[in-house]
Design a protein around this motif. Sequence first.
Motif, PDB file in Angstrom:
ATOM      1  N   ARG A  17       0.713  -0.859  -0.351  1.00 54.14           N
ATOM      2  CA  ARG A  17      -0.144  -0.232   0.390  1.00 54.14           C
ATOM      3  C   ARG A  17       1.291   1.289  -0.098  1.00 54.14           C
ATOM      4  O   ARG A  17       0.255   1.948  -0.444  1.00 54.14           O
ATOM      5  CB  ARG A  17      -0.390   0.319   0.815  1.00 54.14           C
ATOM      6  N   GLY A  18       2.018   1.390  -0.060  1.00 56.64           N
ATOM      7  CA  GLY A  18       2.665   2.593   0.529  1.00 56.64           C
ATOM      8  C   GLY A  18       3.295   2.974   1.833  1.00 56.64           C
ATOM      9  O   GLY A  18       3.318   3.727   2.188  1.00 56.64           O
ATOM     10  N   CYS A  19       2.857   1.997   2.745  1.00 62.09           N
ATOM     11  CA  CYS A  19       3.317   2.422   4.217  1.00 62.09           C
ATOM     12  C   CYS A  19       4.996   2.769   4.283  1.00 62.09           C
ATOM     13  O   CYS A  19       5.137   1.554   4.349  1.00 62.09           O
ATOM     14  CB  CYS A  19       2.667   1.953   5.046  1.00 62.09           C
ATOM     15  N   ALA A  20       5.204   3.310   5.146  1.00 56.20           N
ATOM     16  CA  ALA A  20       6.262   3.670   5.269  1.00 56.20           C
ATOM     17  C   ALA A  20       6.205   3.182   6.918  1.00 56.20           C
ATOM     18  O   ALA A  20       7.299   3.216   7.910  1.00 56.20           O
ATOM     19  CB  ALA A  20       7.060   5.093   4.939  1.00 56.20           C
ATOM     20  N   LEU A  21       5.984   2.754   7.452  1.00 57.99           N
ATOM     21  CA  LEU A  21       5.976   2.503   9.535  1.00 57.99           C
ATOM     22  C   LEU A  21       4.839   1.797   9.882  1.00 57.99           C
ATOM     23  O   LEU A  21       3.678   1.739   9.338  1.00 57.99           O
ATOM     24  CB  LEU A  21       5.936   3.865   9.821  1.00 57.99           C
ATOM     25  N   VAL A  22       4.928   0.998  10.360  1.00 58.09           N
ATOM     26  CA  VAL A  22       3.566   0.215  10.662  1.00 58.09           C
ATOM     27  C   VAL A  22       3.831   0.232  12.472  1.00 58.09           C
ATOM     28  O   VAL A  22       5.201   0.070  13.035  1.00 58.09           O
ATOM     29  CB  VAL A  22       4.199  -1.563  10.685  1.00 58.09           C
ATOM     30  N   GLN A  23       2.623   0.788  13.364  1.00 56.53           N
ATOM     31  CA  GLN A  23       2.805   0.769  14.416  1.00 56.53           C
ATOM     32  C   GLN A  23       1.912  -0.283  15.667  1.00 56.53           C
ATOM     33  O   GLN A  23       1.052  -0.846  14.443  1.00 56.53           O
ATOM     34  CB  GLN A  23       3.412   2.387  14.908  1.00 56.53           C
ATOM     35  N   LEU A  24       1.920  -0.288  16.648  1.00 58.86           N
ATOM     36  CA  LEU A  24       0.813  -0.823  17.510  1.00 58.86           C
ATOM     37  C   LEU A  24       1.638  -0.756  18.531  1.00 58.86           C
ATOM     38  O   LEU A  24       1.529  -0.090  18.967  1.00 58.86           O
ATOM     39  CB  LEU A  24       0.953  -2.646  17.171  1.00 58.86           C
ATOM     40  N   THR A  25       0.333  -1.428  19.363  1.00 63.18           N
ATOM     41  CA  THR A  25       0.233  -1.032  20.705  1.00 63.18           C
ATOM     42  C   THR A  25       0.101  -2.613  21.731  1.00 63.18           C
ATOM     43  O   THR A  25      -0.743  -3.214  21.558  1.00 63.18           O
ATOM     44  CB  THR A  25      -0.805   0.085  21.511  1.00 63.18           C
ATOM     45  N   SER A  26       0.492  -2.553  22.947  1.00 62.39           N
ATOM     46  CA  SER A  26       0.457  -3.640  23.778  1.00 62.39           C
ATOM     47  C   SER A  26       0.196  -3.950  25.000  1.00 62.39           C
ATOM     48  O   SER A  26       0.985  -3.312  25.729  1.00 62.39           O
ATOM     49  CB  SER A  26       2.120  -4.758  23.259  1.00 62.39           C
ATOM     50  N   ASN A  27      -0.436  -3.977  25.355  1.00 63.96           N
ATOM     51  CA  ASN A  27      -0.719  -3.876  27.177  1.00 63.96           C
ATOM     52  C   ASN A  27       0.530  -4.469  27.947  1.00 63.96           C
ATOM     53  O   ASN A  27       1.408  -5.289  27.177  1.00 63.96           O
ATOM     54  CB  ASN A  27      -1.688  -5.295  27.278  1.00 63.96           C
ATOM     55  N   LYS A  28       0.571  -3.382  28.639  1.00 62.39           N
ATOM     56  CA  LYS A  28       2.310  -3.630  29.107  1.00 62.39           C
ATOM     57  C   LYS A  28       2.138  -4.718  29.978  1.00 62.39           C
ATOM     58  O   LYS A  28       3.558  -5.391  30.455  1.00 62.39           O
ATOM     59  CB  LYS A  28       2.786  -2.415  30.356  1.00 62.39           C
ATOM     60  N   ARG A  29       1.218  -5.693  30.036  1.00 63.32           N
ATOM     61  CA  ARG A  29       1.166  -7.014  30.716  1.00 63.32           C
ATOM     62  C   ARG A  29       1.323  -8.399  29.970  1.00 63.32           C
ATOM     63  O   ARG A  29       1.580  -9.481  30.284  1.00 63.32           O
ATOM     64  CB  ARG A  29      -0.112  -7.464  31.849  1.00 63.32           C
ATOM     65  N   ARG A  30       1.504  -8.260  28.254  1.00 66.05           N
ATOM     66  CA  ARG A  30       1.708  -9.401  27.686  1.00 66.05           C
ATOM     67  C   ARG A  30       2.970  -9.491  27.383  1.00 66.05           C
ATOM     68  O   ARG A  30       3.358  -8.671  26.360  1.00 66.05           O
ATOM     69  CB  ARG A  30       0.622  -8.662  26.357  1.00 66.05           C
TER      70      ARG A  30
END
Length: 180
Positions: A142-155
Amino acid sequence: MRTTPQPLPALRPATRADLPRILALLADEDRVTDPADVVVTAAYERAFAAIDADPRNELLVLTRATGDPADEGENQGEIQGQHQDQDQDAILGCLQATYIPGLGKGGAERVLLEAVRIRADVRGGGLGRTLMELAIERARVRGCALVQLTSNKRRTDAHRFYAGLGFVRSHDGFKLTLDS
């Protein structure tokens, strides 16, 4: 003796018919929830319809897709200890991808991955890696320059998993729950 290869995992956009199975995945990370026990409320219907109608959002599901017969004997896509579904389109995992335009990164689009799940009874066989690699490739195309995510601190197991895929911790996230 030849073994019958497992169908290769494939990533596809979710359909309305998938909604109970997706909600079952999201209901409990530690056990398999029967989709028949899931109540699809009007709020879930509205949310699915909004995601489905928005070109900047995708609800994606990982399924078993029929492999190429030429791959027979190589057991590509085989999942060790896999629950044997008769449904070749069983949902093994899901995620939501939101594509975000921005002025950072030279005006490039980024993708935010959320609600990443693999069905509890098929974890440990590489499906999480497959789900993420397919989603990352989809963003790259698709042309994205970055993949980001968040994850619960306990995981902490999930954090090790994401680090193993090349993700690095770069920010602390904050949330503010808004009253209805």
